[in-house]
Design an enzyme around this catalytic site. Structure first.
Site, mmCIF file in Angstrom:
data_model
loop_
_atom_site.group_PDB
_atom_site.id
_atom_site.type_symbol
_atom_site.label_atom_id
_atom_site.label_comp_id
_atom_site.label_asym_id
_atom_site.label_seq_id
_atom_site.Cartn_x
_atom_site.Cartn_y
_atom_site.Cartn_z
ATOM 1 N N ASP A 280 1.094 -1.153 0.134
ATOM 2 C CA ASP A 280 -0.075 -0.081 0.137
ATOM 3 C C ASP A 280 0.966 1.415 -0.043
ATOM 4 O OD1 ASP A 280 -2.958 0.867 0.650
ATOM 5 O OD2 ASP A 280 -1.826 2.168 1.878
ATOM 6 N N ASN B 125 -2.235 13.011 -3.738
ATOM 7 C CA ASN B 125 -3.174 13.376 -4.679
ATOM 8 C C ASN B 125 -3.557 14.988 -4.408
ATOM 9 O OD1 ASN B 125 -3.612 11.529 -6.735
ATOM 10 N ND2 ASN B 125 -4.996 10.178 -5.165
ATOM 11 N N HIS C 197 -4.361 14.867 -8.962
ATOM 12 C CA HIS C 197 -4.607 13.311 -9.497
ATOM 13 C C HIS C 197 -3.691 12.892 -10.454
ATOM 14 C CE1 HIS C 197 -8.364 14.124 -6.741
ATOM 15 N NE2 HIS C 197 -8.018 12.676 -6.349
ATOM 16 N N ASP D 282 -1.645 9.706 -10.158
ATOM 17 C CA ASP D 282 -1.585 8.451 -11.091
ATOM 18 C C ASP D 282 -0.051 8.070 -11.695
ATOM 19 O OD1 ASP D 282 -4.383 8.271 -11.049
ATOM 20 O OD2 ASP D 282 -4.699 9.314 -13.208
ATOM 21 N N GLU E 259 -4.887 2.464 -4.119
ATOM 22 C CA GLU E 259 -3.468 2.326 -4.223
ATOM 23 C C GLU E 259 -2.739 1.189 -3.615
ATOM 24 O OE1 GLU E 259 -5.602 4.291 -2.200
ATOM 25 O OE2 GLU E 259 -4.596 5.129 -0.331
#
Lengths: 305, 138
Positions: free
Chosen positions: A179, A187, A192, A196, A222
């Site tokens: 994780d 973010n 965002h 990504d 994630e």
């Protein structure tokens, strides 16, 4: 385009070979049924076959049956045209029933032969486009579009398969639940799109760190799962630590903006007797402990700290 | 000018009628043969050469199979010869081969045997025609 012709009669063979070559086809000729069947089984065999009905060795109709039986197993299609004398036209039903796509009566009418071969070529092309599309769709249905790694469904089914393999071989299997730390913050701070990019960067680095037979998939958001077939507890810890170091090696560079990021991992190992859910639950719990411990670390479910 | 054209057209018409009323050549129909090969004369020659050679050995096989009383082999060879004859527009030979094919299929070996000399005769006639009309094409 390659065409197989199987014909024992020399006059018919000469006519077919010459005409088809003249029309730009690449002709592979066989003089009896056995030879034809052999040539059809070769790798990259012609996808269009013109077979004489009556041949020594193996008759055209028998080859036809075998081709159809075979294509059930393999993902390919061979278009078959049977050659038959005009007098035996009543046999056509038997021939088409055995799996032939078309027939041509002898002696050949060249204009008819040409258009029938063209029709066959169209079908072969459509078939190969269809198979290609099917293959692409299968791949797409298994892939996470953002990172290109296996998606949730595919990685779960992969764990399932590896679990039964471990059970069969009485070997071990480990998974790492992985994780990204404080991903929401990344973010919120960088946007965002940058988030990504960090996800993509993470999977790239994990792929560099794992062994060739290990697999990574996106579990959601994630969260990722790395499957480590054959790995006992110590092996799993070694690979996980290698992943952690690879992630820590350098800060992510997203369009010139430096984004620091780390990951936490929870590991679980079993000997194949666990269920997918059971194994994931154990790894998830270990991941929770890794987060509690302060993140950027590895915790194995079976190791008490 | 118009008169000339009319005359020509009448002549053409006449020729056509004469051609149509002629009986179709049963031994060897050169026109139909070449037409089916899209007038490829090189190919025509090659096919005829192979045909003459191949048919000779097929007829031989049929003769032997008849004396050995092997109707299955007679049937297969006669069928094969029939196809080859059809390919070269040799209708008479094709018909004879077909009769032998049918006779051997029903096991009537006496009938098949009685037809073989006719077949050989027909093949010789055909060979002569093919040599004259095809093998000598420039």
């Amino acid at each position: 385009m390659r065409i197989l012709i199987a014909e024992d009669d020399v006059t018919s063979r000469l006519i077919l070979e010459n005409m088809l070559t003249k029309w730009g086809y690449d002709v592979v000729a066989a003089t009896d049924g056995g030879d034809a069947w052999k040539k059809l089984q070769e790798e990259d065999a012609p996808k269009l076959a013109i077979l004489d009905w009556m041949m020594p060795g193996m008759e055209g109709i028998e080859i036809c049956r075998r081709i159809r039986e075979n294509s059930k197993k393999e993902d390919q299609y061979t278009y078959v045209t049977l050659l038959t004398a005009k007098e035996s036209k009543e046999n056509i039903v038997t021939g088409m029933d055995a799996g032939a796509d078309d027939y041509i009566t002898k002696p050949f009418d060249m204009h008819e032969l040409r258009v029938r071969v063209r029709a066959g070529q169209r079908i072969v092309q459509l078939q190969s486009e269809l198979l290609e599309a099917k293959k692409n769709l299968e791949l797409l249905s298994r892939t996470d579009p953002l990172t290109g790694v296996l998606n949730r469904r595919a990685i779960l089914s992969h764990i399932e398969n590896e679990l039964s393999r471990a059970k069969r071989n009485s070997s071990h299997i480990s998974i790492s639940m992985l994780d990204l730390d404080h991903f929401k913050k990344i973010n919120d701070t960088f946007g965002h799109l940058a988030g990504d990019a960090v996800l993509r960067e993470s999977t790239n680095r994990v792929e560099e760190a794992i062994r060739t037979y290990d697999t990574i998939g996106r579990f959601g958001g994630e969260e990722f799962i790395v499957v480590l077939p054959g790995a006992k507890q110590t092996d799993a810890l070694t690979v996980a630590e290698r992943i952690r170091r690879k992630i820590n090696e350098k800060i992510a560079d997203v369009d010139g903006v430096s984004i620091p990021f780390t990951i936490s991992q929870g590991l679980a190992t079993c000997n194949g007797k666990s269920t997918v859910d059971g194994l994931i639950a154990k790894a998830d719990e270990a991941l929770y402990r890794a987060k509690e411990k302060g993140r950027n670390c590895v915790v194995h479910a079976d190791v008490q700290e | 000018m118009i008169e000339k054209w009319l005359k020509e057209s009448e002549e053409m018409h006449d020729t056509k009628i004469i051609q149509e009323s002629l009986p179709k050549d049963e031994i060897f129909d050169k026109n139909s043969f070449l037409e089916r090969l899209l007038d490829d004369e090189d190919l025509a020659r090659e096919i005829i050469k192979e045909f003459l050679e191949d048919s000779l050995s097929q007829i031989d096989t049929i003769k032997k199979a008849l004396s050995n009383n092997n109707p299955k082999l007679v049937h297969r060879q006669a069928h094969s010869l029939k196809g080859a004859a059809a390919n070269v527009s040799a209708t008479a030979l094709k018909k004879l081969a077909y009769q032998i094919e049918i006779a051997s299929k029903t096991g009537d070996m006496a009938k098949a045997s009685s037809l073989i000399s006719k077949l050989v005769e027909q093949f010789e006639a055909l060979k002569k025609r093919l040599t004259q009309q095809i093998l000598t094409i420039d």
